[in-house]
Design an enzyme around this catalytic site. Sequence first.
Site, PDB file in Angstrom:
ATOM      1  N   LYS A  63      25.691  81.473  85.791  1.00 17.65           N
ATOM      2  CA  LYS A  63      25.003  81.249  87.058  1.00 17.65           C
ATOM      3  C   LYS A  63      23.565  81.769  87.051  1.00 17.65           C
ATOM      4  CE  LYS A  63      29.294  81.076  89.675  1.00 17.65           C
ATOM      5  NZ  LYS A  63      30.065  81.521  90.837  1.00 17.65           N
ATOM      6  N   ASP A 100      28.243  79.360  96.803  1.00 15.98           N
ATOM      7  CA  ASP A 100      29.335  80.335  96.712  1.00 15.98           C
ATOM      8  C   ASP A 100      29.494  81.149  97.988  1.00 15.98           C
ATOM      9  OD1 ASP A 100      30.325  79.748  94.195  1.00 15.98           O
ATOM     10  OD2 ASP A 100      29.020  81.185  93.167  1.00 15.98           O
TER      11      ASP A 100
END
Length: 278
Positions: A63, A100
């Site tokens: 990420k 997220d």
Amino acid sequence: MSKHYAVFGSPITHSQSPRIHAAFAKQTGIGMDYVAIAANHDDFRAKLDASGVVGANITLPLKEDAFALCAGNVSARALRAGAVNTVLRDGAQWRGDNTDGLGLVRDLTERHGLDLRGRRTLLLGAGGAARGVAPALLDAGIHSLYVINRNSARADALVDAMGEPGRTHARAWDTLPALGEFDLLINATSASRGGQLPSLAMALVAPRSVAVDLSYGEAAVPFLAWARAAGCAQTVDGLGMLVEQAAESFLLWHGVRPDTAAVFAELSGRADALLTAD
């Protein structure tokens, strides 16, 4: 003609993302295919560029790599997090976002009925997963956020990025027993994926504590088992967050947000069967 999408990460064979996006595509009548592609730090960019996808999800451990790859072409929430979990092809470049945190908050508040306001919160880990959820937790009204990581410099960097001194705190792992009780405990480490749960003091748990593992399935078992033994009032794994963040990614790619209830119900039933099978 179907467009191509994928999820990149390692390990990736366990990922439920292809199943989730196939369900979303069927529900909305959108033509797409979606596959899982194994990638690590050294080959992620090459595999992404060669894949032919127009959009992708990014999972552990990539990420922060994805954030760097987008070279500043990122949303405000991804910029604040310093991590990207969703990319969209933008000409010859990639545009990044992070769904997220929104996925986690939506799962906890709407599916599980939790009021996050005023909760003293412990966040274990300071990598891409932790960076993705920290801003959304603060925006949802938690009282304070304590970030614990074995690499204290990474915890310091995450707290500095949040820009809320006095409300966010970085602490070393060995200080955990002295930190007192928390209303919300979140495991954002990858240690439990190998069945290795770092030592945690049961004194961290308060009477109304909720424990959340951002992983799901077998990877979430060690932390949530500890939480139940310590007396947490509620435990939640990361499956609902996965479905919700996927829906937000789908919205970014296609302009339509799919309904998540039926998809979550199907996957949670399947996960229960896998976890209880002999």
